[in-house]
Write an enzyme that holds these catalytic residues in place. Structure first.
Site, PDB file in Angstrom:
ATOM      1  N   ALA A 228       0.832  -1.373   0.030  1.00 34.67           N
ATOM      2  CA  ALA A 228       0.007   0.152  -0.068  1.00 34.67           C
ATOM      3  C   ALA A 228       0.727   1.226  -0.118  1.00 34.67           C
ATOM      4  CB  ALA A 228      -0.876  -0.116   1.176  1.00 34.67           C
ATOM      5  N   ILE A 229       1.932   1.281   0.877  1.00 30.40           N
ATOM      6  CA  ILE A 229       2.666   2.476   0.829  1.00 30.40           C
ATOM      7  C   ILE A 229       3.395   2.704  -0.382  1.00 30.40           C
ATOM      8  CG2 ILE A 229       5.038   3.367   1.840  1.00 30.40           C
ATOM      9  CD1 ILE A 229       4.066   1.387   4.469  1.00 30.40           C
ATOM     10  N   ARG A 231       1.986   2.367  -3.133  1.00 28.21           N
ATOM     11  CA  ARG A 231       1.448   2.835  -3.972  1.00 28.21           C
ATOM     12  C   ARG A 231       0.522   4.118  -3.573  1.00 28.21           C
ATOM     13  NH1 ARG A 231       2.566  -2.056  -4.734  1.00 28.21           N
ATOM     14  NH2 ARG A 231       2.406  -3.159  -6.626  1.00 28.21           N
ATOM     15  N   HIS A 232       1.100   4.552  -2.651  1.00 27.46           N
ATOM     16  CA  HIS A 232       0.673   6.128  -1.852  1.00 27.46           C
ATOM     17  C   HIS A 232      -0.709   5.830  -1.147  1.00 27.46           C
ATOM     18  CE1 HIS A 232       4.555   7.427  -3.778  1.00 27.46           C
ATOM     19  NE2 HIS A 232       4.102   6.948  -4.853  1.00 27.46           N
ATOM     20  N   MET A 233      -1.089   4.698  -1.017  1.00 25.44           N
ATOM     21  CA  MET A 233      -2.506   4.434  -0.220  1.00 25.44           C
ATOM     22  C   MET A 233      -2.318   4.573   1.241  1.00 25.44           C
ATOM     23  SD  MET A 233      -2.740   1.058  -2.298  1.00 25.44           S
ATOM     24  CE  MET A 233      -4.127   0.223  -1.195  1.00 25.44           C
TER      25      MET A 233
END
Ligand code: RIB
Ligand code: CA
Length: 312
Positions: A228-229, A231-233
């Site tokens: 997630a990190i 993918r800037h989530m």
């Protein structure tokens, strides 16, 4: 409320582990009858080892029943992106204390037939074992309370444009299972409800507190959140965990009831779950599409906090 007899068919998998731990943390609600493993996130040898590592670490040493080593027709397509090479990277486990056999389908059949109480099956990987079970032993169907499946998508996908990984992993098995919806209650937790129940990344800081369970969870989910990190989530779904959260309190979820068909072929559609709009009460699946995400995550982290205190 009586304890629910449950079985985990799984491909650990960080989120499979979270689902199992959530049930273990609520022994007043769930009587965990057994576990079977399937080829999915990783090859069967790895998903079986991962389950053994997990259960041994939390001192839940029980027999593990390995199931299908490959999908019914398509080739296995393990994914190392989200879960790492082992299928559950991030923490070094030492013990594999659970006895293992290769009788996943037979063990699940026996669990269905050997008790008056019907069985809830949490299906957390490709549906190969479930399809083999109901085709080999159709007499079990009337002994199944519900199959709660993490899989599919109402729109979109996470493996192909139109396919979620578990149904993509064995589309022919998925078709067999969903075509049995007129005889066997199916609850589907697709990508949409997993997104609604996604976990804010900062909540995983809770695992940096003291405790044996926290030590494992911190390692596993520091690895898992990397996806997630990158993918800037700001949050990540703990996909499979939503199935157990639903069983804990269905009133926290919203659903529609529709027949579902599975597309088994196609460059972009292998494993696609099609929510059919015609009204057909016979083959309806309970498709979860929304949930109280705050409640889901409060329940998960409170349960992990409680389980951490129980482990020494
Ligand atoms: O698409 C999410 C599903 O694929 C989850 O079950 C996860 O464990 C992986 O198997
Ligand atoms: Ca899984």
């Amino acid at each position: 409320m009586p304890r629910e007899r449950v079985w985990f068919d799984c491909d650990p998998g960080h989120d499979d582990a979270a689902a199992i731990l959530l049930a273990l943390a609520n022994p007043d609600r769930f009587d965990i009858v057994g576990f079977s493993t399937v080829c999915g996130n990783a090859l069967l040898v790895n998903t079986t080892r991962n389950l053994n590592h997990l259960l041994s670490y939390v001192d839940h040493v029980v027999a593990i029943h390995a199931g299908a080593s490959h999908p019914l027709i398509v080739s296995a397509d393990p994914q190392s992106g989200a879960h790492g090479i082992s299928g559950m990277d991030g923490f070094h486990f030492e013990n594999e204390s659970c006895p293992v056999d290769g009788d996943g389908i037979v063990a699940l059949k026996d669990a269905c037939l050997n008790n008056e109480e019907p069985l809830t099956i949490f299906a957390l990987g490709p549906l190969t074992n479930i399809a083999l079970l109901i085709r080999t032993y159709p007499q079990v169907i009337s002994h199944i309370k519900q199959v709660v499946i993490m899989g599919g998508a109402i729109y979109g996908g996470n493996m192909l444009a139109c396919s979620e990984f578990n149904l993509y992993g064995d589309p022919h098995a998925a078709k067999i299972v969903f075509d049995t919806a007129d005889q066997m209650p199916i609850v589907l937790a697709p990508l949409e409800v997993c997104k609604a129940g996604a976990t804010p990344l900062n909540r995983f800081d809770a695992f940096k507190s003291e405790g044996k369970l926290n030590q494992m969870l911190d390692g596993l989910f520091t690895f898992y959140c990397r996806y997630a990190i990158d993918r800037h989530m700001d949050r990540t779904p703990i996909f499979d965990m939503l199935t157990v959260a639903y069983a804990l309190d269905p009133s926290r979820f919203k659903w529609m009831e529709h027949p579902i068909d599975i597309i088994t072929e196609g460059e972009h559609t292998r494993g696609m779950s099609v929510v059919l709009q015609q009204v057909s009460n016979a083959k309806n699946v309970r498709v979860l599409h929304d949930c109280d995400g705050q409640w889901v995550n409060d329940t998960f982290f409170d349960s992990m906090h409680r389980l951490n205190a129980m482990l020494h």
